[in-house]
Motif scaffolding. Structure first.
Motif, mmCIF file in Angstrom:
data_model
loop_
_atom_site.group_PDB
_atom_site.id
_atom_site.type_symbol
_atom_site.label_atom_id
_atom_site.label_comp_id
_atom_site.label_asym_id
_atom_site.label_seq_id
_atom_site.Cartn_x
_atom_site.Cartn_y
_atom_site.Cartn_z
ATOM 1 N N LEU A 1 0.917 -1.430 -0.274
ATOM 2 C CA LEU A 1 -0.105 0.284 -0.451
ATOM 3 C C LEU A 1 0.577 1.472 -0.262
ATOM 4 O O LEU A 1 1.073 2.249 -0.308
ATOM 5 N N VAL A 2 2.115 1.740 0.577
ATOM 6 C CA VAL A 2 3.159 2.561 0.927
ATOM 7 C C VAL A 2 3.582 2.582 -0.331
ATOM 8 O O VAL A 2 3.960 3.741 -1.039
ATOM 9 N N ALA A 3 3.791 1.060 -1.104
ATOM 10 C CA ALA A 3 4.588 1.090 -1.899
ATOM 11 C C ALA A 3 4.297 1.991 -3.354
ATOM 12 O O ALA A 3 4.671 2.945 -3.927
ATOM 13 N N ALA B 1 3.098 5.863 -7.688
ATOM 14 C CA ALA B 1 2.002 6.547 -8.076
ATOM 15 C C ALA B 1 2.677 8.376 -7.788
ATOM 16 O O ALA B 1 2.956 9.309 -8.573
ATOM 17 N N HIS B 2 3.583 8.600 -6.709
ATOM 18 C CA HIS B 2 4.418 10.280 -6.749
ATOM 19 C C HIS B 2 5.729 9.919 -7.826
ATOM 20 O O HIS B 2 6.265 10.247 -7.569
ATOM 21 N N PRO C 1 9.725 1.792 -5.426
ATOM 22 C CA PRO C 1 9.093 2.198 -4.205
ATOM 23 C C PRO C 1 8.600 1.168 -3.216
ATOM 24 O O PRO C 1 8.510 1.570 -1.587
ATOM 25 N N TRP C 2 9.309 0.016 -3.691
ATOM 26 C CA TRP C 2 9.477 -0.881 -2.139
ATOM 27 C C TRP C 2 9.987 -0.857 -1.389
ATOM 28 O O TRP C 2 9.681 -1.300 -0.128
#
Length: 168
Positions: A44-46, A51-52, A57-58
């Protein structure tokens, strides 16, 4: 109090099993639940980082473990609550508190701290050696904005304390 009235007594467990309220599917599901919730929470955080436009991301999401670690715990407790309810007991019934054993249980808990830390450290070292080729695990925490950092310092250690440093 007779043994059959105590929810964790052998007689009560056998009775729930014979009534079909207790099966192996619940405990088997709980074996993998923490890992599944961990992947989902970090995912979810990744996804937010991706998206940014993050290139990693991970890895970037790993810094947020003190925040999403509580989501992992909430997911596990929620699932455990559902399974206990299906079995006809409560989460408190799983604890099986007995005042007569409090002193002995506290001593046992203190005595298990050192061996637990040895096993935790050995597991971290072995898995780091296996995955990364060296015994030093990568740093999983990183800088956070003020409010999440405060949460990570003030609240997360209290939540983490119930199962030790096995996530560090």
């Amino acid at each position: 109090m007779s043994e059959a009235i105590i929810p964790n007594s052998r007689a009560a467990i056998l009775e729930r099993r014979s009534a079909g309220a207790l099966t192996w599917s619940g405990p088997a599901l709980m074996l993998f639940a923490r890992s599944a919730f961990a992947v989902a929470a970090q995912g979810l955080v990744a996804a937010v980082y991706a998206a940014h436009g993050s290139a990693t991301p991970w890895r970037d999401a790993g810094a947020w473990l003190p925040v999403y670690g509580s989501l992992i715990d909430a997911g596990c407790l929620g699932l455990l609550w559902c399974l206990a309810r299906r079995e006809g007991i409560t989460l408190l019934d799983l604890v099986g508190f007995d005042r007569k054993r409090l002193g002995r249980d506290l001593l046992l808990g203190v005595a298990l701290i050192l061996p637990s830390l040895v096993f935790i450290y050995a597991g971290i070292t072995a898995s780091s050696l296996l995955v990364y080729g060296n015994p030093d695990a990568p740093q999983i925490y990183g800088p956070l904005p003020l409010l999440p950092a405060l949460y990570g310092v003030l609240i997360f250690p209290l939540v983490l304390g119930h199962y030790g440093a096995d996530h560090l």
